[in-house]
Design an enzyme around this catalytic site. Structure first.
Site, PDB file in Angstrom:
ATOM      1  CE  LYS A  88      -4.436  -1.569   1.295  1.00 52.60           C
ATOM      2  NZ  LYS A  88      -4.234  -2.927   1.865  1.00 52.60           N
ATOM      3  CD  GLU A 110     -10.231   4.809   1.397  1.00 53.10           C
ATOM      4  OE1 GLU A 110      -9.974   5.999   1.128  1.00 53.10           O
ATOM      5  OE2 GLU A 110      -9.627   3.847   0.876  1.00 53.10           O
ATOM      6  CB  SER A 376      -0.224  -8.254  -1.197  1.00 54.95           C
ATOM      7  OG  SER A 376      -1.007  -9.094  -0.360  1.00 54.95           O
TER       8      SER A 376
HETATM    9  C1  LIG Z   1      -5.089  -3.945   1.676  1.00 51.41           C
HETATM   10  C2  LIG Z   1      -4.405  -5.215   1.362  1.00 51.41           C
HETATM   11  C3  LIG Z   1      -4.816  -6.045   0.290  1.00 51.41           C
HETATM   12  C4  LIG Z   1      -6.035  -5.760  -0.539  1.00 51.41           C
HETATM   13  O1  LIG Z   1      -6.016  -4.590  -1.271  1.00 51.41           O
HETATM   14  P1  LIG Z   1      -5.797  -4.563  -2.845  1.00 51.41           P
HETATM   15  O2  LIG Z   1      -6.100  -3.178  -3.216  1.00 51.41           O
HETATM   16  O3  LIG Z   1      -6.738  -5.565  -3.441  1.00 51.41           O
HETATM   17  O4  LIG Z   1      -4.393  -4.950  -3.083  1.00 51.41           O
HETATM   18  C5  LIG Z   1      -4.077  -7.183   0.003  1.00 51.41           C
HETATM   19  N1  LIG Z   1      -3.000  -7.526   0.749  1.00 51.41           N
HETATM   20  C6  LIG Z   1      -2.587  -6.766   1.780  1.00 51.41           C
HETATM   21  C7  LIG Z   1      -1.389  -7.209   2.556  1.00 51.41           C
HETATM   22  C8  LIG Z   1      -3.274  -5.593   2.129  1.00 51.41           C
HETATM   23  O5  LIG Z   1      -2.847  -4.857   3.180  1.00 51.41           O
END
Ligand SMILES: *Cc1c(COP(=O)(O)O)cnc(C)c1O
Length: 392
Positions: A88, A110, A376
């Protein structure tokens, strides 16, 4: 060809369905974002912060034990190693520089689970900007450590008390505040959702993920393109970043993994492409879980980051056009995958990312395939959920 058109549409999805009072804010952004993003001064500052502050490039790691188990060559793109623990921050760094160039003094955002709120509070501290984060009152209760993280970083966290008091309501509140403070305030949206130009702008900030993948895979395998890229999808920003430079490479299969919650037909799910119908949410036309008369259905996922009733318009288009393959993973299977990755690779993944790993059990591929899984985020924030689940 996957490309946004000048009105912000990917096929039939996207656009800017906004109240008239939001028009000046969106128009200012739409007119300026590309010029600013492509300017050398912006690039220099963005690249330098990604390198020295976020910690990019993130490694592309050959997961040997996972590869052995699943009989393919599996690489992990280590977004979990980014500052603040997830992808993020790539987007918030980009947007804060953009906000400065637009002479904004205040940032609003948000947040659902608090991850985007923390990433926003972080860059606001870095740049000395005032930061207000709207968060559903229920989420504030559920995600206390992240609320305190934001406060430590100097942000004000404001509870949203309407509706189900969760992410959707926090987003409504942030939009309302933005309408009231158009001149000095920039709204940092956390995923590839919202009115044009947000989905494309956020995707471009996140596209550094697939740009790095290409260079790193070339070095390791002698080719830029894997056979599959797998990523989880909440709103879809990590997936959009991981897919971006592969959209128009037809040999690369793009696997998007949604949260099936307690099961796709259980009524407690967030499998938007399977269950959704075209509708409008937060300013864009997309696939949306809704009742017959168009009321948003409350989603459910064990992972707060995937607990969203819509999906970014680019993913709705990837689904409709068949360019993307969509898989839905249940809570239980995601948790098992999270433990498996921990044991096989010594990496505790975020539960969002664990969904992407679990998809390996649901798709077909060849033993000669090279697969990149976008990891992610890291699982530190999810320790309570792992402990409550307990099955390890
Ligand atoms: C917020 C988050 C997501 C989901 O958000 P996307 O916009 O779909 O990427 C996925 N993995 C992690 C670790 C997150 O913090």
């Amino acid at each position: 060809m996957i490309k946004v058109d000048e009105n912000g549409f990917y096929g039939q999805f996207g656009g800017a369905y906004i109240p008239e009072m939001l028009y000046p804010n969106i128009e200012e952004l739409r007119e300026n974002y590309e010029l600013i993003m492509e300017s050398p001064a912006f690039r220099e500052e963005f690249d330098s912060l990604l390198k020295d502050y976020v910690g990019r490039p993130t490694p592309l790691f050959l997961a040997k034990r996972l590869s052995e188990k699943y009989k393919a060559k599996i690489y992990l793109k280590r977004e979990d190693l980014c500052h603040t623990g997830a992808h993020k921050i790539n987007n918030t760094v980009g947007q804060i520089i953009l906000a400065k160039k637009l002479n904004k003094k205040r940032i609003i955002a948000e947040t659902g689970a608090g991850q985007h709120g923390v990433a926003t509070a972080t860059v606001c501290a870095l740049m000395g900007m005032e930061c207000t984060v709207y968060m559903g009152a229920v989420d504030m209760e559920r995600q206390k450590p992240n609320v305190e993280r934001m406060r430590i970083l100097g942000a004000t966290v404001v509870p949203a008390n309407s509706g189900s008091k969760t992410l959707k309501d926090a987003t409504n509140e942030a939009m309302r505040q933005w309408i009231n403070n158009p001149v000095d305030t920039h709204y940092i949206i956390g995923s590839v959702v919202g009115p044009h130009p947000y989905p494309e702008m956020v995707a471009r900030f996140q596209s550094v993920i697939s740009a790095e993948m290409k260079a790193q895979l070339k070095e390791k395998e002698g080719r830029e393109n894997p056979d599959l890229v797998i990523a989880c999808v909440g709103g879809g920003s990590n997936a959009a970043g991981a897919f971006y430079h592969y959209y128009n490479e037809p040999s690369v299969r793009l696997i998007a993994v949604e949260a099936a919650g307690l099961g796709v037909s259980s009524g407690k799910s967030a499998a938007t492409t399977l269950l959704g119908k075209p509708g409008i949410l937060h300013g864009s036309k997309t696939l949306l879980m809704q009742t017959e008369d168009g009321q948003v259905v409350e989603p459910h996922s064990i992972s707060a980051g995937l607990d969203y009733p819509g999906i970014g318009p680019v993913h709705a288009h990837l689904f409709e056009s068949g360019r993307g393959e969509f898989v839905a993973v249940e809570d239980e299977h995601a948790m098992q995958a999270g433990i498996e990755v921990s044991r096989l690779e010594g990496i505790i993944p975020a539960i969002e990312s664990a969904h992407a790993f679990s998809a390996l059990n649901q798709i077909q591929y060849e033993p000669t395939d090279v697969i990149i899984i976008n990891l992610s985020g890291r699982g530190d924030k999810d320790l309570d959920t792992y402990i409550k689940w307990g099955n390890y």
